[in-house]
Design an enzyme around this catalytic site. Structure first.
Site, PDB file in Angstrom:
ATOM      1  N   ASP A 101       0.879  -1.169   0.000  1.00  0.00           N
ATOM      2  CA  ASP A 101       0.000   0.000   0.000  1.00  0.00           C
ATOM      3  C   ASP A 101       0.914   1.216   0.000  1.00  0.00           C
ATOM      4  OD1 ASP A 101      -1.890   1.991   0.309  1.00  0.00           O
ATOM      5  OD2 ASP A 101      -3.030   0.922   1.828  1.00  0.00           O
ATOM      6  N   ASP A 104      -1.138   4.448   2.730  1.00  0.00           N
ATOM      7  CA  ASP A 104      -2.298   4.064   3.535  1.00  0.00           C
ATOM      8  C   ASP A 104      -2.701   5.306   4.336  1.00  0.00           C
ATOM      9  OD1 ASP A 104      -4.274   2.456   4.594  1.00  0.00           O
ATOM     10  OD2 ASP A 104      -3.047   1.873   6.306  1.00  0.00           O
TER      11      ASP A 104
END
Length: 276
Positions: A101, A104
């Site tokens: 990710d 995030d």
């Protein structure tokens, strides 16, 4: 700003209990440090934002950090594939796979809120074996290797020993499907509010999980998360001595309705809170 990285504890890579790829950890941390510098460079500039959904955002920083990490990590573990948020075509990791990710907490980033992290997990033989959650605005980098413990800026982490649930601070998050699922979300939140010391929401699951691992939160729960939201933090919590399951107590494996991570001492009580 203080450095987010300290030397890897000596002997970790040579430990017979440490996971495969532990020897590559210093290189991985250096790459993620560089990606954090990219995040901070963008942090100081105007945001270029577009919508992926009604309240789901993506910025040019998400795309730039993801491209950077994929380019730099591809030679660290030759043959490893990638499952990264902005380019993933599957939510089921296979073989050896980087789960990434890039940002995030994109909504936080878009609004200049500091709870922003890059989450990188390495999946191998059916489990996460290495995980890094770097929060560059906060100046903290959390990392773990399976069998080697969990650390923040080089200092070892341990979950809290707090119990019972009425003394616990619990974190949660809300899904992008909140308009459809608001009744379920509020039912669980109401129970959590009246049975715990307090409920917090950072808006970045990777940070929530890292804060459980560090003992700041005693538990965290959220529904409808993706592998890139939880892979690294899942390992952090387990390596810090905590417990991670689905809402119903089943082993967590990315397919559960939601994730429940805790210090272990309040886990069963939180399962009761989440039961509908």
């Amino acid at each position: 700003m203080p450095s987010t990285f300290s030397p890897v504890p000596s002997g970790l890579a040579a430990s017979p209990f440490a996971a495969p790829f532990a020897a590559q950890l210093p290189r991985i941390l250096e790459i993620i440090r560089e990606s954090g510098a990219l995040v901070m460079d963008h942090w100081r500039k105007p945001r270029n934002i577009r919508l992926k959904g009604r309240i789901d955002l993506v910025t040019e920083t998400d795309l730039a950090v993801e491209a950077f990490l994929k380019d730099r990590l591809k030679d660290v573990v030759p043959g490893a594939t990638f499952m990264a948020e902005e380019s993933a075509t599957s939510r089921t990791p296979q073989g050896t796979c980087w789960i990434i990710d890039p940002i995030d907490g994109t909504t936080n980033f878009a609004h200049s809120l500091p709870f922003v992290a890059t989450s990188v997990g390495l999946w191998h033989e059916g489990r996460v074996v290495l995980g890094v959650v770097n929060a560059p605005v906060l100046g903290e980098c959390f990392w773990a290797v399976r069998g080697g413990g969990a650390f923040c800026n080089g200092e070892p982490l341990r979950v809290s020993d707090r119990e019972p649930l009425e003394q616990a601070v619990v974190a949660t998050g809300f899904p992008y499907t909140i308009s459809e699922d608001v009744d379920t979300v509020l039912a669980r939140l109401r129970k959590a509010l009246v049975t715990t010391r307090g409920v917090r929401r950072c808006g970045a699951a990777a940070i929530d999980l890292a804060f459980v691992a560090s003992g700041r939160f005693d538990a965290f729960y959220e529904a409808d998360l993706k592998p890139w939201d939880t892979a690294a933090g899942w390992l952090l919590v387990e390596e810090a001595g905590g417990c991670v399951t689905g809402f119903d107590g089943a082993p967590y494996d990315f397919t559960n309705e939601g994730i429940l991570a805790s210090n272990g001492r309040v886990h069963e009580a939180m399962r009761a809170v989440l039961a509908l």
